[in-house]
Design a protein around this motif. Structure first.
Motif, PDB file in Angstrom:
ATOM      1  N   ALA A   1       0.818  -1.218   0.000  1.00 62.56           N
ATOM      2  CA  ALA A   1       0.000   0.000   0.000  1.00 62.56           C
ATOM      3  C   ALA A   1       0.850   1.266   0.000  1.00 62.56           C
ATOM      4  CB  ALA A   1      -0.932  -0.006   1.213  1.00 62.56           C
ATOM      5  N   SER A   2       2.016   1.193   0.632  1.00 69.73           N
ATOM      6  CA  SER A   2       2.870   2.385   0.740  1.00 69.73           C
ATOM      7  C   SER A   2       3.740   2.594  -0.498  1.00 69.73           C
ATOM      8  CB  SER A   2       3.755   2.293   1.985  1.00 69.73           C
ATOM      9  OG  SER A   2       4.666   1.211   1.876  1.00 69.73           O
ATOM     10  N   GLY A   3       3.724   1.629  -1.425  1.00 70.07           N
ATOM     11  CA  GLY A   3       4.414   1.866  -2.687  1.00 70.07           C
ATOM     12  C   GLY A   3       5.506   0.892  -3.075  1.00 70.07           C
ATOM     13  N   TYR A   4       5.723  -0.146  -2.265  1.00 67.19           N
ATOM     14  CA  TYR A   4       6.756  -1.141  -2.570  1.00 67.19           C
ATOM     15  C   TYR A   4       6.096  -2.378  -3.197  1.00 67.19           C
ATOM     16  CZ  TYR A   4       9.630   1.592   0.705  1.00 67.19           C
ATOM     17  OH  TYR A   4      10.308   2.592   1.351  1.00 67.19           O
ATOM     18  N   SER A   5       6.569  -2.782  -4.347  1.00 70.47           N
ATOM     19  CA  SER A   5       5.999  -3.941  -5.040  1.00 70.47           C
ATOM     20  C   SER A   5       6.602  -5.238  -4.526  1.00 70.47           C
ATOM     21  CB  SER A   5       6.251  -3.824  -6.549  1.00 70.47           C
ATOM     22  OG  SER A   5       5.680  -2.634  -7.060  1.00 70.47           O
ATOM     23  N   LEU A   6       5.787  -6.300  -4.533  1.00 72.20           N
ATOM     24  CA  LEU A   6       6.241  -7.594  -4.022  1.00 72.20           C
ATOM     25  C   LEU A   6       5.856  -8.775  -4.920  1.00 72.20           C
ATOM     26  CD1 LEU A   6       5.322  -7.265  -0.213  1.00 72.20           C
ATOM     27  CD2 LEU A   6       7.636  -7.389  -1.163  1.00 72.20           C
TER      28      LEU A   6
ATOM     29  N   GLU B   1      10.345  -7.765  -8.430  1.00 73.50           N
ATOM     30  CA  GLU B   1       9.830  -6.785  -7.471  1.00 73.50           C
ATOM     31  C   GLU B   1      10.173  -7.206  -6.040  1.00 73.50           C
ATOM     32  OE1 GLU B   1       5.919  -5.362 -10.083  1.00 73.50           O
ATOM     33  OE2 GLU B   1       5.743  -6.974  -8.597  1.00 73.50           O
ATOM     34  N   TYR B   2       9.989  -8.468  -5.750  1.00 71.86           N
ATOM     35  CA  TYR B   2      10.299  -9.006  -4.419  1.00 71.86           C
ATOM     36  C   TYR B   2      11.765  -8.767  -4.079  1.00 71.86           C
ATOM     37  CZ  TYR B   2      10.654 -12.545  -0.671  1.00 71.86           C
ATOM     38  OH  TYR B   2      10.867 -13.193   0.520  1.00 71.86           O
ATOM     39  N   ASP B   3      12.646  -9.154  -5.011  1.00 78.49           N
ATOM     40  CA  ASP B   3      14.088  -9.000  -4.767  1.00 78.49           C
ATOM     41  C   ASP B   3      14.464  -7.537  -4.586  1.00 78.49           C
ATOM     42  OD1 ASP B   3      14.451 -11.720  -4.915  1.00 78.49           O
ATOM     43  OD2 ASP B   3      15.165 -11.722  -6.983  1.00 78.49           O
ATOM     44  N   PHE B   4      13.876  -6.666  -5.405  1.00 82.09           N
ATOM     45  CA  PHE B   4      14.192  -5.235  -5.312  1.00 82.09           C
ATOM     46  C   PHE B   4      13.764  -4.681  -3.949  1.00 82.09           C
ATOM     47  CE2 PHE B   4      13.128  -0.743  -5.676  1.00 82.09           C
ATOM     48  CZ  PHE B   4      14.290  -0.230  -6.241  1.00 82.09           C
ATOM     49  N   THR B   5      12.532  -4.987  -3.530  1.00 80.21           N
ATOM     50  CA  THR B   5      12.023  -4.460  -2.263  1.00 80.21           C
ATOM     51  C   THR B   5      12.805  -5.003  -1.076  1.00 80.21           C
ATOM     52  OG1 THR B   5       9.803  -4.073  -3.138  1.00 80.21           O
ATOM     53  CG2 THR B   5       9.988  -4.357  -0.755  1.00 80.21           C
TER      54      THR B   5
END
Length: 288
Positions: free
Chosen positions: A193-198, A203-207
Motif C-alpha cells: 500500500a505504501s508503494g513497494y511492489s512484491l 519486485e520481491y528481490d528489489f524491495t
C-alpha cells in the motif's frame, strides 16, 4: 535441513483474541495450528485497563510452558490510541504513559516484544520532527521498563502516519540509544500500500534489497503476513485473505521459502478468522 525442520523454524500464526483473559491466546493459537501468534495485552481501543492479577500472570506463563511456544514466537501489539509522535505534549505524554503500561504488561507476562505503529505528525509538525519525538518517547520508555524490545511496524501511508518509508524506520532506529532493544515488523499489506511492489520475483528481490540496504534484516523481529485489497501505492490499509488480494500467491510461495524470515513471529491479520487454519495449512504447503 529437512522440511519438518524448516517448518519448525517458521513461527507462523495469526493475531488471536484475548477475550476472557490473556491466557486464552494460547488456546486460540493452538486451535488453528499456530506455532507463533500476535495478541494484544489489553483492550486495544481503551487507554486504561485493570492490572493483571498474580493468578492471570501465573496462568499465562503456565499455558506458555505447556504450549511449547516460546516468547520469541509471540508478537504482542500495543493499543490503537497511542501516538508517540504527537505534536501535542499532553497527548504525547498520555500516549507514553499508556505505552509504558503496555511494556510493563509484556514484561510481567514473560514476553519480549511490543509491536507498535510509529506515530503521526497530524500535519502539525514535519516528518523529521515527528521522528525525533517518536525516538525520544521510546528512549524514555526504555529507561522505565527493562527487557522489552520495541518492534516498529511499517505503515500503509494513510493520513499523517509515519513509517510508510523504510527511511522512516531507519531514522527512528538511528536515534534509539539502546539498539539492542529496537526492531522492525514488516507488514506485507502495508508494504504494498505504501508503494513497494512484491508480486514478481524482480519486485520481491528489489524491495527486500531496499529493506536490507536502508534498515537491515538484522533489525527484523516480526512480520504481519497479509494480502492486500488494493494495489501498489494505494495508501489504503485494507488486508485481505491469503491469495485473495492483489499481491498474488507467487509472493507467498517465495516468502515462505526465504530463509531471512526464519525464527521470528509471522502473524496473519487476514480478514476471515474462520479460515485461518486453512490459510496456515496453505502457507505451510508452499515450503519446499
Amino acid at each position: 535441513m529437512t522440511r519438518d525442520e524448516k517448518i519448525k523454524n517458521i513461527y507462523l500464526g495469526a493475531h488471536v483474541s484475548i477475550q476472557g483473559g490473556v491466557v486464552n491466546a494460547f488456546k486460540n493459537a493452538i486451535d488453528i495450528g499456530a506455532n507463533g501468534f500476535g495478541m494484544f495485552v489489553k483492550n486495544q481501543r481503551r487507554w486504561d485497563a485493570k492490572q493483571y492479577t498474580e493468578n492471570e500472570i501465573l496462568s499465562f506463563k503456565e499455558a506458555m510452558k505447556k504450549s511449547g511456544i516460546l516468547p520469541e514466537q509471540i508478537l504482542p501489539h500495543d493499543g490503537y490510541l497511542i501516538n508517540l509522535g504527537s505534536p501535542d505534549l499532553e497527548k504525547r505524554e498520555k500516549s507514553l504513559n499508556a505505552f509504558i503500561d503496555e511494556m510493563e504488561r509484556v514484561n510481567q507476562l514473560g514476553l519480549i516484544y511490543l509491536n507498535t505503529h510509529p506515530g503521526s505528525h497530524l500535519k502539525e509538525i514535519s516528518e523529521d520532527e515527528c521522528i525525533k519525538l517518536i525516538a525520544e518517547s521510546i528512549n524514555k520508555a526504555h529507561k522505565v521498563v527493562p527487557n522489552v524490545i520495541i518492534v516498529i511496524e511499517n505503515t500503509a501511508g494513510q493520513g499523517s502516519n509515519m513509517g510508510y518509508k523504510f527511511e522512516h524506520l531507519r531514522d527512528i532506529i538511528e536515534l534509539i540509544e539502546d539498539k539492542n532493544r529496537v526492531g522492525v515488523c514488516l507488514d506485507t499489506c502495508h508494504t504494498v500500500a505504501s508503494g513497494y511492489s512484491l508480486s514478481t520475483k524482480e519486485e520481491y528481490d528489489f524491495t527486500m534489497n531496499e529493506f536490507e540496504s536502508i534498515v537491515g534484516f538484522k533489525y527484523l523481529k516480526g512480520v504481519h503476513l497479509n494480502d492486500s485489497m488494493f494495489g501498489v501505492g494505494s495508501k489504503k490499509d485494507r488486508h485481505h485473505s491469503i491469495g485473495e488480494g492483489t499481491i498474488g500467491l507467487d509472493f507467498f510461495k517465495r516468502f515462505m521459502n526465504d530463509h531471512r524470515f526464519r525464527n521470528i513471529p509471522i502473524v496473519m491479520e487476514t480478514i476471515d478468522e474462520t479460515i485461518w487454519k486453512k490459510e496456515l495449512d496453505l502457507l505451510r504447503s508452499f515450503i519446499d
